[in-house]
Design a protein around this motif. Structure first.
Motif, mmCIF file in Angstrom:
data_model
loop_
_atom_site.group_PDB
_atom_site.id
_atom_site.type_symbol
_atom_site.label_atom_id
_atom_site.label_comp_id
_atom_site.label_asym_id
_atom_site.label_seq_id
_atom_site.Cartn_x
_atom_site.Cartn_y
_atom_site.Cartn_z
ATOM 1 N N SER A 34 0.857 -1.165 0.000
ATOM 2 C CA SER A 34 0.000 0.000 0.000
ATOM 3 C C SER A 34 0.902 1.226 0.000
ATOM 4 C CB SER A 34 -0.898 -0.022 1.237
ATOM 5 O OG SER A 34 -1.746 1.096 1.241
ATOM 6 N N PHE A 35 0.463 2.283 -0.648
ATOM 7 C CA PHE A 35 1.257 3.497 -0.755
ATOM 8 C C PHE A 35 0.498 4.668 -0.158
ATOM 9 C CE2 PHE A 35 2.266 0.704 -4.270
ATOM 10 C CZ PHE A 35 3.644 0.618 -4.187
ATOM 11 N N ALA A 36 1.228 5.570 0.478
ATOM 12 C CA ALA A 36 0.626 6.774 1.047
ATOM 13 C C ALA A 36 1.649 7.899 0.968
ATOM 14 C CB ALA A 36 0.203 6.542 2.497
ATOM 15 N N TRP A 37 1.175 9.119 0.919
ATOM 16 C CA TRP A 37 2.050 10.274 0.895
ATOM 17 C C TRP A 37 2.283 10.777 2.314
ATOM 18 C CZ3 TRP A 37 4.778 11.367 -3.200
ATOM 19 C CH2 TRP A 37 4.326 10.942 -4.436
ATOM 20 N N CYS A 38 3.526 11.098 2.622
ATOM 21 C CA CYS A 38 3.880 11.664 3.929
ATOM 22 C C CYS A 38 4.165 13.148 3.737
ATOM 23 C CB CYS A 38 5.139 11.007 4.496
ATOM 24 S SG CYS A 38 4.858 9.376 5.109
ATOM 25 N N GLY A 39 3.440 13.959 4.444
ATOM 26 C CA GLY A 39 3.682 15.395 4.420
ATOM 27 C C GLY A 39 4.518 15.778 5.623
ATOM 28 N N HIS A 40 3.893 16.450 6.568
ATOM 29 C CA HIS A 40 4.588 16.885 7.768
ATOM 30 C C HIS A 40 4.428 15.905 8.918
ATOM 31 C CE1 HIS A 40 5.545 20.690 5.964
ATOM 32 N NE2 HIS A 40 4.288 20.810 5.571
ATOM 33 N N VAL A 41 3.720 14.818 8.690
ATOM 34 C CA VAL A 41 3.477 13.822 9.729
ATOM 35 C C VAL A 41 4.604 12.791 9.693
ATOM 36 C CG1 VAL A 41 1.814 12.128 10.593
ATOM 37 C CG2 VAL A 41 1.006 14.164 9.438
ATOM 38 N N ARG A 42 4.993 12.327 10.874
ATOM 39 C CA ARG A 42 6.060 11.326 10.956
ATOM 40 C C ARG A 42 5.657 10.047 10.221
ATOM 41 N NH1 ARG A 42 6.226 11.572 17.056
ATOM 42 N NH2 ARG A 42 5.424 9.505 16.659
ATOM 43 N N PRO A 43 6.588 9.389 9.558
ATOM 44 C CA PRO A 43 6.273 8.169 8.802
ATOM 45 C C PRO A 43 5.696 7.059 9.674
ATOM 46 C CG PRO A 43 8.468 8.954 8.247
ATOM 47 C CD PRO A 43 7.981 9.803 9.360
ATOM 48 N N GLU A 44 6.123 6.955 10.929
ATOM 49 C CA GLU A 44 5.606 5.916 11.823
ATOM 50 C C GLU A 44 4.106 6.091 12.050
ATOM 51 O OE1 GLU A 44 8.039 8.096 12.916
ATOM 52 O OE2 GLU A 44 9.783 6.859 12.491
#
Length: 61
Positions: A34-44
């Protein structure tokens, strides 16, 4: 480098692994990706959220 993520949903514990590819998070869980975009939120946090969403609704993938 792959990192582990674990979430509890009800009485079950679900495990997956994730890594970053630029700003895109790649989560592997139960043989799928599954793929998601990370903005300013921590990857964890993004990985745990995605895994929880997939564990509660597998058709969301």
């Amino acid at each position: 480098m792959w990192r582990q993520v674990e979430v509890s949903v009800g009485s079950q514990t679900h495990r997956g692994r994730f890594r970053l590819d630029g700003r895109r998070l790649i989560l592997e869980w139960r043989g799928g990706r599954s793929f998601a975009w990370c903005g300013h939120v921590r990857p964890e946090v993004v990985a745990a959220s995605c895994l929880r969403r997939l564990a509660t609704n597998p058709l969301a993938a």
